[in-house]
Design an enzyme around this catalytic site. Structure first.
Site, short mmCIF file in Angstrom:
data_model
loop_
_atom_site.label_atom_id
_atom_site.label_comp_id
_atom_site.label_asym_id
_atom_site.label_seq_id
_atom_site.Cartn_x
_atom_site.Cartn_y
_atom_site.Cartn_z
N ASP A 119 -1.21 18.41 29.06
CA ASP A 119 -0.78 18.16 30.44
C ASP A 119 -1.20 16.75 30.91
OD1 ASP A 119 0.31 20.66 30.67
OD2 ASP A 119 -1.33 21.53 31.83
N ASP A 170 -11.63 23.72 23.56
CA ASP A 170 -11.52 22.61 24.51
C ASP A 170 -11.62 21.29 23.76
OD1 ASP A 170 -11.13 24.20 26.70
OD2 ASP A 170 -13.19 24.05 27.46
N ASP A 226 -13.53 18.70 23.81
CA ASP A 226 -14.80 18.12 23.37
C ASP A 226 -15.49 18.93 22.29
OD1 ASP A 226 -14.95 20.00 25.50
OD2 ASP A 226 -17.03 19.47 25.89
N ASP A 268 -11.29 32.15 32.23
CA ASP A 268 -11.89 32.80 31.08
C ASP A 268 -12.71 34.02 31.48
OD1 ASP A 268 -13.71 31.21 32.41
OD2 ASP A 268 -14.24 29.98 30.68
#
Length: 492
Positions: A90, A145, A147, A238
């Site tokens: 996005d 994610d 990272d 989550d």
């Protein structure tokens, strides 16, 4: 007694009781872990016909880490014809170009990979995951994610758990690429070690609910769908989906022996933003889930532990109420009451120190045995927690509000060692923000009031007041010193 003074004394006592209760709960979790011991390493071999897995990587403006996670996902050791990678992008900056290049490289290496773009950012991360799920081919969905750096054996160690048809999600433990960057990252590493090893470990071992942490886990697609799918009405999609799936009857597995390393925030402003998002989303999820949870046909101990879990962020406004009532009461009551309240606050601070030492010391003992250097971080944890109490309280309040909100992701800079300083000139660095000014100002005011009380009455200020005053000054000043001036951030 004057009604106002009576109210303040009652508020002070009530806040003290609640903070002690949360401290006792943490100690009980630590004691249960010590009684059980470290979770044994597990190995469940893949079946002859391994299930198909789709790896989802949600991205939003991650120019420093996007390629790393995409390449790591493509290098996972799993039958090449049984997994694919979805990059759910996005982004509004050059991350898109970098992600597309990395996906093309995976494709040339024979990995099935797709770069998925949306014309909008509706639903934020939850919306991106839901959009990707529509075209996902896997029966299992692994999520990372930006990272995070999944190890090559991640799927081989996790997927075997789904041989049990009742397992809906398997969560791995977070590791830390940059634990030693600065004091802030060392503190966060210990906090997260305790969250996973103590909280997740004990809840899983005793059959209680625990949550998928948004990354480094694998879902059974059917569990996501049975629970109603990803929903964008909270900032912690989550946590929300985790409880809905477990309420639907799916069982979760925690693998403490599987570690997925990730980058910790190196800036106080980024840490504050992350904690605010988790606090606001936690309250939103609690509002949404608690009525259903309390009426569910579940054992009482499961409901009680879920209640502690979902209301944990209430400790921040309780701490603020304690300090405000302590400062106010100290000016209004006579010396006998003042000394009594001072003694009560001293006992509370002593208990809090012992509770946190026991909680984090247990995590360090079970994790790697390095207890002494970890326990030395407890005072910093207390100061940091007190320093963000005001911003966390605001986030808790926002969690009860129906006002629209924006998902603000935590900036990452690909910091991988204590010597890596590239973050200091990175493009995503946050502006020196207004909350830091407010925190610094309040810290100075609280410190001045405490000093004036000493001069005026000869009474020492209470321990919690000193900790909160020091915390506000530390977090506020640190945020201003680390923040860039007048630069627009790109984390929206």
């Amino acid at each position: 007694m004057d009604p106002i003074v009576g109210f303040l004394v009652a508020l002070h006592l009530g806040a003290t009781v609640m903070l002690v209760a949360y401290g006792v709960h943490r100690l009980m979790l630590a004691l249960r872990l010590l009684k059980r011991g470290a979770a044994p390493s597990r190995r469940i071999d893949l079946p002859a016909d391994p299930p198909r897995v789709t790896i989802q990587i949600p991205l939003y403006n991650e120019r420093y880490v996007a390629e790393r996670v995409i390449h790591a996902a493509g290098a996972i050791d799993y039958p090449r014809d049984r997994f694919d990678v979805q990059v759910l992008d996005d982004s509004t900056d050059d991350t898109t170009r970098l992600a597309a290049r990395a996906v093309d490289e995976l494709t040339r290496r024979g990995v099935r990979a797709a770069h998925i773009r949306r014309p909008h950012r509706n639903g934020f991360k939850a919306g991106a995951l839901a959009n990707g799920l529509r075209s996902a081919s896997g029966d299992l969905i692994a999520i990372f994610d930006a990272d995070f750096v999944p190890p090559a054996d991640f799927l081989r160690r996790m997927v075997g758990e789904f041989g049990d048809p009742g397992v809906g999600m398997v969560q791995a433990r977070w590791g830390h690429l940059n634990r030693s960057t600065n004091l802030l990252t060392r503190v966060q590493a210990l906090q997260l070690d305790a969250h996973f090893t103590v909280e997740h470990g004990v809840r899983f071992a005793h059959g209680c609910f625990f949550n998928f942490n948004g990354t480094a886990g694998v879902w059974r697609r059917q569990a996501i769908e049975d629970a109603g799918g990803w929903q964008p009405d909270t900032l912690t999609e989550d946590l929300d989906l985790s409880y809905r799936a477990q309420l639907a009857g799916w069982r979760f597995v925690y693998r403490d022996d599987v570690e997925v390393p990730a980058e910790l925030p190196v800036e106080l402003a980024a840490y504050r933003m992350q904690q605010q998002r988790w606090a606001q989303g936690g309250v939103q999820s609690a509002r949404k889930l608690l009525p259903r949870l309390l009426h569910a046909r579940l054992p009482g101990f499961v409901k009680r532990e879920a209640l502690w879990h979902l209301t944990a962020n209430a400790s921040y406004p309780i701490l603020v109420a304690l300090v405000l009532s302590s400062v106010s009461t100290g000016w209004l009551v006579d010396n006998s009451y003042r000394m009594w309240l001072f003694a009560l606050d001293g006992l509370l601070l002593t208990f809090a120190t012992l509770a946190l030492t026991g909680f984090y010391g247990t995590a360090a003992f079970v994790r790697d045995g390095r207890v002494r250097p970890r326990i030395a971080l407890v005072p910093a944890i207390m100061v940091l927690g007190a320093g963000i109490a005001l911003s966390q309280s605001v986030s808790v309040w926002r969690g009860f509000s129906s006002r629209p909100w924006v998902f603000r992701r935590t900036p990452k800079y690909r910091v991988e060692s204590s010597a890596d300083r590239r973050w200091s000139s990175a493009g995503y660095r946050l502006v020196a923000a207004r909350p830091a000014v407010v925190e610094l100002g309040l810290g100075l005011v609280i410190s001045a009031l405490a000093a004036a009380a000493v001069v005026g009455s000869g009474a020492l200020p209470s321990g919690p007041v000193l900790i909160v005053g020091l915390g506000f000054v530390t977090v506020g000043a640190g945020g201003l010193l680390q923040g860039r001036r007048g630069t627009r951030d790109h984390t929206g």
